[in-house]
Design an enzyme around this catalytic site. Sequence first.
Site, PDB file in Angstrom:
ATOM      1  N   ARG A 298      50.646   4.610  17.659  1.00  0.00           N
ATOM      2  CA  ARG A 298      50.503   6.015  18.047  1.00  0.00           C
ATOM      3  C   ARG A 298      51.870   6.533  18.467  1.00  0.00           C
ATOM      4  O   ARG A 298      52.784   5.750  18.753  1.00  0.00           O
ATOM      5  CB  ARG A 298      49.492   6.183  19.181  1.00  0.00           C
TER       6      ARG A 298
ATOM      7  N   MET B 118      38.014   5.356  28.695  1.00  0.00           N
ATOM      8  CA  MET B 118      36.755   4.946  28.083  1.00  0.00           C
ATOM      9  C   MET B 118      36.773   3.447  27.827  1.00  0.00           C
ATOM     10  O   MET B 118      37.736   2.772  28.120  1.00  0.00           O
ATOM     11  CB  MET B 118      36.497   5.757  26.822  1.00  0.00           C
TER      12      MET B 118
ATOM     13  N   CYS C  56      61.851  41.371  31.345  1.00  0.00           N
ATOM     14  CA  CYS C  56      62.751  40.869  32.367  1.00  0.00           C
ATOM     15  C   CYS C  56      61.998  40.395  33.594  1.00  0.00           C
ATOM     16  O   CYS C  56      62.583  40.042  34.592  1.00  0.00           O
ATOM     17  CB  CYS C  56      63.792  41.914  32.749  1.00  0.00           C
TER      18      CYS C  56
ATOM     19  N   LYS D 156      42.666   6.593  17.178  1.00  0.00           N
ATOM     20  CA  LYS D 156      42.819   5.174  16.867  1.00  0.00           C
ATOM     21  C   LYS D 156      42.287   4.840  15.484  1.00  0.00           C
ATOM     22  O   LYS D 156      42.951   4.192  14.678  1.00  0.00           O
ATOM     23  CB  LYS D 156      42.092   4.339  17.933  1.00  0.00           C
TER      24      LYS D 156
ATOM     25  N   SER E  56      61.942  47.515  28.604  1.00  0.00           N
ATOM     26  CA  SER E  56      61.982  46.170  29.143  1.00  0.00           C
ATOM     27  C   SER E  56      60.752  46.005  30.025  1.00  0.00           C
ATOM     28  O   SER E  56      60.558  46.757  30.978  1.00  0.00           O
ATOM     29  CB  SER E  56      63.257  45.964  29.953  1.00  0.00           C
TER      30      SER E  56
ATOM     31  N   TYR F 220      63.731  40.263  22.623  1.00  0.00           N
ATOM     32  CA  TYR F 220      64.324  39.216  23.454  1.00  0.00           C
ATOM     33  C   TYR F 220      63.450  38.972  24.673  1.00  0.00           C
ATOM     34  O   TYR F 220      62.572  39.787  25.010  1.00  0.00           O
ATOM     35  CB  TYR F 220      65.746  39.609  23.893  1.00  0.00           C
TER      36      TYR F 220
ATOM     37  N   ARG G 235      35.758  -0.573  20.113  1.00  0.00           N
ATOM     38  CA  ARG G 235      36.774   0.209  20.831  1.00  0.00           C
ATOM     39  C   ARG G 235      36.501   1.697  20.710  1.00  0.00           C
ATOM     40  O   ARG G 235      36.236   2.205  19.629  1.00  0.00           O
ATOM     41  CB  ARG G 235      38.162  -0.079  20.228  1.00  0.00           C
TER      42      ARG G 235
ATOM     43  N   HIS H 267      58.782  36.189  48.172  1.00  0.00           N
ATOM     44  CA  HIS H 267      60.205  36.506  48.045  1.00  0.00           C
ATOM     45  C   HIS H 267      61.044  35.237  47.915  1.00  0.00           C
ATOM     46  O   HIS H 267      61.896  35.109  47.029  1.00  0.00           O
ATOM     47  CB  HIS H 267      60.657  37.328  49.257  1.00  0.00           C
TER      48      HIS H 267
ATOM     49  N   GLY I  85      42.649   4.370  29.084  1.00  0.00           N
ATOM     50  CA  GLY I  85      41.909   3.743  30.175  1.00  0.00           C
ATOM     51  C   GLY I  85      40.678   4.496  30.611  1.00  0.00           C
ATOM     52  O   GLY I  85      39.984   4.089  31.531  1.00  0.00           O
TER      53      GLY I  85
END
Lengths: 931, 931
Positions: free
Chosen positions: A347, A114, A880, A34, A812, A900, A103, A470, A112
């Site tokens: 913000r 603090m 994979c 802020k 893989s 990949y 603030r 499974h 909300g």
Amino acid sequence: MAEKKWVYLFNELDKAIEYVGGDWDKVRGLLGGKGANLAEMTRIGVPVPPFFTVTTEACNAYQAEGKFPAGMWEQALAALKEVENAAGKKFGDPSNPLLVSCRSGAKFSMPGMMDTVLNIGLNDETAEGMVKLTGNDRFVYDSYRRLIQMFGSVVMGLPDEAFEDVLEEFKKEKGAKVDTDLSAEQLKELTGKFKAVVRREMGFDFPQDPLEQMKLATEAVFKSWNGKRAVDYRRATNIPDDLGTAVNIVAMVFGNMGWDSGTGVAFTRDPSTGERKLYGGYLLNAQGEDVVAGIRNTEPIENLEKELKPAYDQFIEICKKLELHYKDLQDVEFTIERGRLWMLQTRSGKRTARAAVKAAVDMVNEGLITKEEAILRVTPDQVDTLLHPQFDSSVIKEAKKAGRFFCSGVNASPGAAVGRIYFDADLAEKKHKEEGQDVIMVRPFTKPDDVHGMLASKGILTSEGGATSHAAVVARQFGVPCVVGASSVRIDLDKRLMEANGVVVHEGEWVSLDGGTGEVFTGKLALTVPSLEEQKDLLTLLEWADEYCAKPGIRQGASGPTVGLQVWANADYPKDAQRARSYGAKGIGLCRTEHMFFEPERLPIVQRMILAKTSEERTAALDELLPYQRADFEGLFEAMTGLPVIIRLIDPPLHEFLPSAEELQAQITAKRLSGDGLSSFVLGRGELKEVVELEKLLKAVEAMHESNPMMGLRGIRLSIVMPEIVEMQVRAIFEAAANVKLAGKDPHPEVMIPLTGHVNELKVIQPRLVEIARHVMEEKKVTFEYKFGTMIEIPRAAVTAAEIAEVAEFFSFGTNDLTQMTFGYSRDDAERSFLVKYVENGILPKNPFQTLDKDGVGRLMRMAVEDGRATRPSLEVGICGEHGGDPASIDFCHTIGQNYVSCSPFRVPVARLAAAHAALKYATGKQNTDK
Amino acid sequence: MAEKKWVYLFNELDKAIEYVGGDWDKVRGLLGGKGANLAEMTRIGVPVPPFFTVTTEACNAYQAEGKFPAGMWEQALAALKEVENAAGKKFGDPSNPLLVSCRSGAKFSMPGMMDTVLNIGLNDETAEGMVKLTGNDRFVYDSYRRLIQMFGSVVMGLPDEAFEDVLEEFKKEKGAKVDTDLSAEQLKELTGKFKAVVRREMGFDFPQDPLEQMKLATEAVFKSWNGKRAVDYRRATNIPDDLGTAVNIVAMVFGNMGWDSGTGVAFTRDPSTGERKLYGGYLLNAQGEDVVAGIRNTEPIENLEKELKPAYDQFIEICKKLELHYKDLQDVEFTIERGRLWMLQTRSGKRTARAAVKAAVDMVNEGLITKEEAILRVTPDQVDTLLHPQFDSSVIKEAKKAGRFFCSGVNASPGAAVGRIYFDADLAEKKHKEEGQDVIMVRPFTKPDDVHGMLASKGILTSEGGATSHAAVVARQFGVPCVVGASSVRIDLDKRLMEANGVVVHEGEWVSLDGGTGEVFTGKLALTVPSLEEQKDLLTLLEWADEYCAKPGIRQGASGPTVGLQVWANADYPKDAQRARSYGAKGIGLCRTEHMFFEPERLPIVQRMILAKTSEERTAALDELLPYQRADFEGLFEAMTGLPVIIRLIDPPLHEFLPSAEELQAQITAKRLSGDGLSSFVLGRGELKEVVELEKLLKAVEAMHESNPMMGLRGIRLSIVMPEIVEMQVRAIFEAAANVKLAGKDPHPEVMIPLTGHVNELKVIQPRLVEIARHVMEEKKVTFEYKFGTMIEIPRAAVTAAEIAEVAEFFSFGTNDLTQMTFGYSRDDAERSFLVKYVENGILPKNPFQTLDKDGVGRLMRMAVEDGRATRPSLEVGICGEHGGDPASIDFCHTIGQNYVSCSPFRVPVARLAAAHAALKYATGKQNTDK
């Protein structure tokens, strides 16, 4: 040495930037989000009331010492002077009093969590002074009584009821319905009553000294950092405890000074759709908390134009300016004091997944941000949300109100599903195929031979098993919404019903299941079904992402990845491959051939093959299977023409294809007891023969029993002991590829051998298979490129990757098994017993089956990539395991230089974005630290 | 460039040494063991016939090119000239013919595996010349006919029968019983017949050209390197194929030139006892192969003194000289030609374990060798042999002749045992305890609750399981001879008998079992039982070994170990600890507390504890167990006063302490069917109650079922879910230590937590336990040193050792489980299915459960030591898996800088020697390459 600077004035942003070394992220760390934004707005000429910020460092020093650090308060007083000058008012001066708000403002927004105190500086004297000055006694005493209540609550810890009860009684007494019905005089009287509350509850008077008010309020904000609410919130959102909060002392401006005043909040674009139009609300003659608390219904922001046009026009301009400056959708707060506009907050605005995508794409088109920025604006989870059917939150709310909540379990595979429940796979499939029903399969747990039922289902519910059981794994793989381990549900397979919390649902009745939240409802809830094709903005964004994640080329180890990860998909059937391709997959990273063995017309052949006494019998059965497999592969190669398709040779132990010993034993007992319930000699000849066959089968199954099947005779081990199966499979793969090639397509088969632990295993098997491949190509008179490689899923394979890469052309990572063996966890057992507790208690930061364990499993993977590439620089490396679809794991795969990631087709869009994020993050050295 | 030197003369040893760069091992590689030794004997003045050596390099070149390398033959001819000069004879010269032998000689002795041809150079002319020269036509034609037969067999590949048949018929014809009955004239006639054999079989004449003879013989020796016999031998003994053999062309000397000639072999010390006295035999008027082949019975070597005293005296002197020179027991061959002594061979003599130890110790006392050399002269396997009861080889031979061989299996635990067979643990224990019988327990396989029977047995035989099955592991641990996996044996538990190959042995009958060879015999064989105490020489040697392996001090990582490994022992009971200590253990590396739980009076309490519904019930049961455990530990600490004792907290899954589901199901069925075989409602109330209890138990057991128990809820995972057990154990440990300390002894408890995979697990448990330890010491008002540490047996623990060492004060490698999980092998399953095949086919060089897999498991261990010490330089690191008793694995443990190895008490002496070997090997950089 100069005294440490604890306090920054509204115009000292540059000093703060200099102090932290130019890093904007650290400015936010120092001044809080802020404070930093207020200072930045000030700098770019947006009207912000004068203010100063006490730093988070002061907060931390306060937490450590239990008091303000030396010099802080003096700096605050000096800054207050400057604020007074800028405002042209004086704190505590009855003739022209300055009021301030106090603030909180931490680095990351904790809405909300603090505390804030408004109207500080009001006391009996300044109140009278303000009345004189403004002539508006109603406003002044409204403000004063609010200060006392807030101060009592925030600083003194008094319960709100202490004031609310008095207010209610007072209104009744005066015949007022709402607060605004009270007259100025009555408000003044109420102020007196509130002061009396303080005296009664605290034993001393509400402090009249404005500086004491400010001091106590500042301390209260510091303390609220370690309040229970805030600590709980930080735990839940992974915000570190040592950041601290800043305190902003801001000159008050008043939206409640009459009908030329007002206050409001707005988003610069619609936060739920992303549409480019101001979205928000305002109240005239009100203070900010009235809007936030929803005490009065706000007016749509566009109505303001009619009421206070000059302020409205200015506000529109400021919103544009802020979007241009921050290059993002802004969430702003403003106050109009007697026609004059003040901005109190800006913000980055929270938004829905849909809005995030649209806003990001729009802003690129508007020239506001780059494609890279747009990619980073959307999270992979948001993409995921956009791809699964959903229940709207309003639908859920209503269902709960109507008492239709049934149970909750582990949210195993996201998406919403509505269907009739069936308790076994065959029935589920039948109802779906023959009657076209929407089906939800309900089982205690599932097994491989339930898969046909699962595939026919809209959703799956189990009462047992964890997130990698499974059911969960298959469901995610096939994009079927799934809730597992709903332990409150009792399934009665005999009576064909399930029951939870006293509610009974019979087979064939409707339920609605949300795999994203793990909740199940009785009856049918309305579904919202998105589709990728229709989401043009998402398609655009993913195309942009692919520019960073889909470039071809060999990655060069962990030290310097220069191109991003490609995204491939795991797909066992041609239709999955087609879907994967349409979702943007650049290859198939895993086709599990054994799933093909479970299909009903094939399983008997497979079983005959397994039980064969001679190699000839076995070969005969395999010859029958060959055409099936070949046809499967032809479909895959056609669907993926031009792209690589990795086919994994048979992996599971053979006993998985046979009935279990328990099942057989039960069948035998049932047969023996049939008739008169006595012993077998009264069985008919036919029955006796059946029993004999069953007993033979039982014997075979028992002979195959393993005490730890996970680590037993499967994968390449099975192929070494019984090479006929993989020889058939390789023949089928290459015959299929040859046929597809001859039909004019472009197949790229890659054969993957599972469970290698020692290079010698590959040395025994691979050359035999390569020989078959060559032979088929000669037979068919056709050539195409192909590769042979291996899974890395045994720890020893990772440790000895240098040797394995002598033979394997690609790796893989099978991270499911690699995680099991590196941790020594049997997945299903662990999730049933200790793993949940481990994750709950923070012994493990995450479930390692969902997000890769970088320190352990990941270190082995990194070794494997480095050592493997040292042997074979062109080594293709992918993943994979299920982690291939997890954004955090994808990030890690990028850092170790993989080529990949391969994941479920449904997660391909998510993975494309995650891969692009990783590529951008490490290319620019940027880390996205926004929360 | 000078031509490559393929041939070295008898006096060119220095050139060979220079060529290979001074390394004696490489000289042996170049000239072969025989050639190198002949050259060395020549150099130190021992009479050796002149010779030259064709190098192994020439052999390899021949193998590669299929012909002699360029220049080799010319060099051989030149060398032959020098041999002629030295011998004063001329090859092929009838007037003074030189004969030569052509002998193979590889780097490592391969006795009988390759070929030799004697008497080369004889032909019709030179034979006549020699007759003239020697006047001994009998000798000449005896030699000539031998040449033809050898040449025919070795060079031409004719079967020996082709000559033997002719010889036999000829002898019959001439009325001769043995060869020496034949007259000179008859031998000449026989020579002609042998030449006719060659002509008939080969189609051409026996070559009369001596150079052709030499050339063909040399080629034949080269070829024999790749003969089947030689290749098989190399496979079996791990000799590389690329070494090649040298060829030695040696001037013939003749022991068959009359009764002033002779030949013999001798050991410089008795090779079976090690006694310092010449041991050997000789024959007068004979050639070497007569002695070797055992055709005639030799005379004891000492008789030679009476017959040929000058030669004998010279021989005694030469033997002394050779021992002094080689500093080892020598195995020599000699020939006396007409009174003149020639040495034809010397090499390190093969000896029994007993002789090896005695000779090594004696030679130190004689000042011949150093203690270090003595230690390296004895192999750890020889020490092992000396510690187990044995059957003498003569006993075995006789038993086989008598048809008493019964079966063979895996040699799981060495040592010989004789006893009566019993088919269950209870009966085995009863027969031993109550009747004092020697018992051999026979089971299909064993389980933890069979241990009491196994401990009561002299030997164990199973028909199932591999080298690391439960039976094998326990048997090795307790030093019980054991044969497992004797798959030809069918055990009939109903009829109480076993049967193999048609032979039936009933319960109570005697068998004799050799755990070292895996053979089992019917009836009682005579045993030889050694004892460590009586083997003074071995005790002396091990004390010397301890100077290198038992020095205290912290090892400093893998880079530079400066002190050797200590040897500790795995011991669960005080009596094991005492034995371990008497065998030289310097600590207890593993005490498995769960074995204590299985004792009959404790198991019911343990089960009550497991089935407890509340924490109170559980604690009550644990309170009952505490005194038992404390008493166990007191005994251990007393036995090991002054030395560290590592106690491992409970490791196995709890269901191991309960009956199996199958067992319970069977009991329930039996009870239900008791009475009239119908359903349960006719059961009496008592029976019904029993059934209900059993069903409850069954339910509990089923709830604990795990699909892969190896990787399930056990070790530290169990302790996190159910900390009460380990809390009791730690209390028992520290109460015991306190009591022992108060009684004046010196306890050093170290508490080991099993199965850690993540440092956070330790962080949760260890502080709680340390707290209990401190609390007990306060209660008892006593302090002593202690440590808390962990097993490293999960791959992830090794990979993240740096973090784990933040908490753990010591690591102990549990290499059994670490091997299982690194390979992904379930040990018992694997040994039953594919592992045997893997080892047989060379896919794995060794069974990784017997010898550490250095490349895989070992790499993880090395990482763990390095990373762990980086975090905690004082980290104590050991191994308590079975590999701790395996010499090759101990060598590896040394190289990675461990502090100790821990093994079965019975293997402690073996390990002490192995540890010293490793310390010496790496301290001096020496590698023992002798075979």
